[in-house]
Design a protein around this motif. Structure first.
Motif, PDB file in Angstrom:
ATOM      1  N   VAL A 150      15.659   6.044  -8.356  1.00  0.00           N
ATOM      2  CA  VAL A 150      15.096   5.439  -7.152  1.00  0.00           C
ATOM      3  C   VAL A 150      13.759   6.082  -6.827  1.00  0.00           C
ATOM      4  CG1 VAL A 150      17.331   4.774  -6.179  1.00  0.00           C
ATOM      5  CG2 VAL A 150      16.365   7.000  -5.626  1.00  0.00           C
ATOM      6  N   GLU A 151      12.969   5.358  -6.073  1.00  0.00           N
ATOM      7  CA  GLU A 151      11.686   5.861  -5.588  1.00  0.00           C
ATOM      8  C   GLU A 151      11.686   5.774  -4.069  1.00  0.00           C
ATOM      9  OE1 GLU A 151       8.538   4.730  -9.035  1.00  0.00           O
ATOM     10  OE2 GLU A 151       9.194   3.084  -7.764  1.00  0.00           O
ATOM     11  N   VAL A 152      10.957   6.681  -3.455  1.00  0.00           N
ATOM     12  CA  VAL A 152      10.869   6.770  -2.005  1.00  0.00           C
ATOM     13  C   VAL A 152       9.402   6.668  -1.594  1.00  0.00           C
ATOM     14  CG1 VAL A 152      11.276   8.316  -0.038  1.00  0.00           C
ATOM     15  CG2 VAL A 152      12.924   8.228  -1.913  1.00  0.00           C
ATOM     16  N   ALA A 153       9.166   6.079  -0.418  1.00  0.00           N
ATOM     17  CA  ALA A 153       7.807   6.032   0.142  1.00  0.00           C
ATOM     18  C   ALA A 153       7.892   6.294   1.641  1.00  0.00           C
ATOM     19  CB  ALA A 153       7.159   4.678  -0.110  1.00  0.00           C
ATOM     20  N   PHE A 154       6.943   7.048   2.146  1.00  0.00           N
ATOM     21  CA  PHE A 154       6.823   7.239   3.592  1.00  0.00           C
ATOM     22  C   PHE A 154       5.928   6.120   4.109  1.00  0.00           C
ATOM     23  CE2 PHE A 154       7.748  11.504   1.957  1.00  0.00           C
ATOM     24  CZ  PHE A 154       8.944  11.710   2.627  1.00  0.00           C
ATOM     25  N   ARG A 172       6.832   5.862  10.951  1.00  0.00           N
ATOM     26  CA  ARG A 172       7.877   6.835  10.606  1.00  0.00           C
ATOM     27  C   ARG A 172       9.078   6.191   9.934  1.00  0.00           C
ATOM     28  NH1 ARG A 172       9.451  10.395  15.286  1.00  0.00           N
ATOM     29  NH2 ARG A 172      10.192  11.664  13.587  1.00  0.00           N
ATOM     30  N   ARG A 173       8.835   5.258   9.054  1.00  0.00           N
ATOM     31  CA  ARG A 173       9.882   4.609   8.279  1.00  0.00           C
ATOM     32  C   ARG A 173       9.852   5.160   6.857  1.00  0.00           C
ATOM     33  NH1 ARG A 173      11.947   3.091  12.644  1.00  0.00           N
ATOM     34  NH2 ARG A 173      11.600   1.033  13.489  1.00  0.00           N
ATOM     35  N   ILE A 174      10.994   5.068   6.179  1.00  0.00           N
ATOM     36  CA  ILE A 174      11.101   5.528   4.803  1.00  0.00           C
ATOM     37  C   ILE A 174      11.614   4.367   3.957  1.00  0.00           C
ATOM     38  CG2 ILE A 174      12.243   7.141   3.219  1.00  0.00           C
ATOM     39  CD1 ILE A 174      12.065   8.059   6.825  1.00  0.00           C
ATOM     40  N   GLY A 175      10.929   4.099   2.845  1.00  0.00           N
ATOM     41  CA  GLY A 175      11.341   3.043   1.938  1.00  0.00           C
ATOM     42  C   GLY A 175      12.069   3.625   0.741  1.00  0.00           C
ATOM     43  N   LEU A 176      13.015   2.857   0.209  1.00  0.00           N
ATOM     44  CA  LEU A 176      13.786   3.260  -0.959  1.00  0.00           C
ATOM     45  C   LEU A 176      13.916   2.056  -1.871  1.00  0.00           C
ATOM     46  CD1 LEU A 176      15.658   5.559  -2.187  1.00  0.00           C
ATOM     47  CD2 LEU A 176      17.533   4.366  -1.050  1.00  0.00           C
ATOM     48  N   ARG A 177      13.567   2.218  -3.159  1.00  0.00           N
ATOM     49  CA  ARG A 177      13.648   1.096  -4.096  1.00  0.00           C
ATOM     50  C   ARG A 177      14.104   1.563  -5.467  1.00  0.00           C
ATOM     51  NH1 ARG A 177       7.309  -0.349  -5.498  1.00  0.00           N
ATOM     52  NH2 ARG A 177       6.932   1.474  -6.796  1.00  0.00           N
ATOM     53  N   ASP A 178      14.516   0.616  -6.280  1.00  0.00           N
ATOM     54  CA  ASP A 178      14.925   0.861  -7.659  1.00  0.00           C
ATOM     55  C   ASP A 178      13.670   1.048  -8.502  1.00  0.00           C
ATOM     56  OD1 ASP A 178      15.802   0.690 -10.297  1.00  0.00           O
ATOM     57  OD2 ASP A 178      17.033  -1.081  -9.964  1.00  0.00           O
ATOM     58  N   SER A 179      13.556   2.173  -9.177  1.00  0.00           N
ATOM     59  CA  SER A 179      12.343   2.443  -9.954  1.00  0.00           C
ATOM     60  C   SER A 179      12.198   1.526 -11.162  1.00  0.00           C
ATOM     61  CB  SER A 179      12.304   3.899 -10.410  1.00  0.00           C
ATOM     62  OG  SER A 179      13.363   4.161 -11.307  1.00  0.00           O
ATOM     63  N   GLU A 221       0.802  -1.219   0.000  1.00  0.00           N
ATOM     64  CA  GLU A 221       0.000   0.000   0.000  1.00  0.00           C
ATOM     65  C   GLU A 221       0.838   1.274   0.000  1.00  0.00           C
ATOM     66  OE1 GLU A 221      -2.980  -0.100   3.009  1.00  0.00           O
ATOM     67  OE2 GLU A 221      -3.552  -2.143   2.533  1.00  0.00           O
ATOM     68  N   ALA A 222       2.148   1.139  -0.055  1.00  0.00           N
ATOM     69  CA  ALA A 222       3.017   2.318  -0.038  1.00  0.00           C
ATOM     70  C   ALA A 222       2.785   3.153  -1.285  1.00  0.00           C
ATOM     71  CB  ALA A 222       4.475   1.883   0.041  1.00  0.00           C
ATOM     72  N   ARG A 223       2.892   4.465  -1.134  1.00  0.00           N
ATOM     73  CA  ARG A 223       2.760   5.385  -2.271  1.00  0.00           C
ATOM     74  C   ARG A 223       4.161   5.863  -2.635  1.00  0.00           C
ATOM     75  NH1 ARG A 223      -2.539   8.945  -1.818  1.00  0.00           N
ATOM     76  NH2 ARG A 223      -1.761   9.380  -3.902  1.00  0.00           N
ATOM     77  N   TRP A 224       4.716   5.258  -3.649  1.00  0.00           N
ATOM     78  CA  TRP A 224       6.082   5.526  -4.083  1.00  0.00           C
ATOM     79  C   TRP A 224       6.122   6.760  -4.980  1.00  0.00           C
ATOM     80  CZ3 TRP A 224       9.909   2.755  -1.905  1.00  0.00           C
ATOM     81  CH2 TRP A 224       9.571   1.569  -1.285  1.00  0.00           C
ATOM     82  N   PHE A 225       7.201   7.531  -4.868  1.00  0.00           N
ATOM     83  CA  PHE A 225       7.383   8.691  -5.732  1.00  0.00           C
ATOM     84  C   PHE A 225       8.861   8.875  -6.029  1.00  0.00           C
ATOM     85  CE2 PHE A 225       7.687  10.245  -1.417  1.00  0.00           C
ATOM     86  CZ  PHE A 225       8.722  11.166  -1.458  1.00  0.00           C
ATOM     87  N   LYS A 226       9.126   9.558  -7.128  1.00  0.00           N
ATOM     88  CA  LYS A 226      10.498   9.878  -7.519  1.00  0.00           C
ATOM     89  C   LYS A 226      10.775  11.340  -7.200  1.00  0.00           C
ATOM     90  CE  LYS A 226      12.126   8.129 -11.369  1.00  0.00           C
ATOM     91  NZ  LYS A 226      12.292   7.752 -12.776  1.00  0.00           N
ATOM     92  N   SER A 227      12.039  11.633  -6.980  1.00  0.00           N
ATOM     93  CA  SER A 227      12.464  13.008  -6.777  1.00  0.00           C
ATOM     94  C   SER A 227      12.133  13.839  -8.008  1.00  0.00           C
ATOM     95  CB  SER A 227      13.973  13.049  -6.526  1.00  0.00           C
ATOM     96  OG  SER A 227      14.469  14.364  -6.655  1.00  0.00           O
ATOM     97  N   ARG A 228      11.837  15.079  -7.819  1.00  0.00           N
ATOM     98  CA  ARG A 228      11.596  15.955  -8.959  1.00  0.00           C
ATOM     99  C   ARG A 228      12.853  16.103  -9.799  1.00  0.00           C
ATOM    100  NH1 ARG A 228      14.109  20.025  -6.662  1.00  0.00           N
ATOM    101  NH2 ARG A 228      13.471  21.440  -5.092  1.00  0.00           N
ATOM    102  N   HIS A 229      14.018  15.784  -9.236  1.00  0.00           N
ATOM    103  CA  HIS A 229      15.280  15.866  -9.968  1.00  0.00           C
ATOM    104  C   HIS A 229      15.451  14.701 -10.951  1.00  0.00           C
ATOM    105  CE1 HIS A 229      16.604  19.206  -7.529  1.00  0.00           C
ATOM    106  NE2 HIS A 229      16.296  18.522  -6.460  1.00  0.00           N
ATOM    107  N   ALA A 250      13.460  -3.598  -1.351  1.00  0.00           N
ATOM    108  CA  ALA A 250      13.511  -2.190  -0.965  1.00  0.00           C
ATOM    109  C   ALA A 250      14.270  -2.070   0.345  1.00  0.00           C
ATOM    110  CB  ALA A 250      12.097  -1.625  -0.805  1.00  0.00           C
ATOM    111  N   LEU A 251      14.952  -0.971   0.500  1.00  0.00           N
ATOM    112  CA  LEU A 251      15.591  -0.659   1.775  1.00  0.00           C
ATOM    113  C   LEU A 251      14.570   0.088   2.626  1.00  0.00           C
ATOM    114  CD1 LEU A 251      18.996   0.743   0.456  1.00  0.00           C
ATOM    115  CD2 LEU A 251      18.560  -1.532   1.393  1.00  0.00           C
ATOM    116  N   VAL A 252      14.616  -0.136   3.932  1.00  0.00           N
ATOM    117  CA  VAL A 252      13.725   0.572   4.847  1.00  0.00           C
ATOM    118  C   VAL A 252      14.589   1.228   5.921  1.00  0.00           C
ATOM    119  CG1 VAL A 252      11.825   0.368   6.491  1.00  0.00           C
ATOM    120  CG2 VAL A 252      11.837  -1.034   4.413  1.00  0.00           C
TER     121      VAL A 252
END
Length: 63
Positions: A19-23, A27-34, A3-11, A41-43
């Protein structure tokens, strides 16, 4: 993470790779290969994320 809402940096939003990030909950942050969204994913805890992004901004991971 389903259910995470992944997004990419505007850069990097205009590029197909990156990479994509999800809150996440607790209060954890996920990071994955887009390019591999179903892959691992890393948490990070909040303090770990802050340290990671500070190191990335300072060039610590540059080769």
């Amino acid at each position: 993470m389903v259910e995470a809402r992944w997004f990419k940096s505007r850069h990097s939003a205009t590029h197909s790779d990156g990479v994509e990030v999800a809150f996440l909950v607790r209060r954890r942050i996920g990071l994955r290969d887009s390019t591999n969204p179903s892959g691992p994913a890393l948490v990070f805890a909040t303090n770990e994320w802050d340290a990671f992004t500070a190191a990335a901004r300072s060039g610590e991971f540059a080769s």
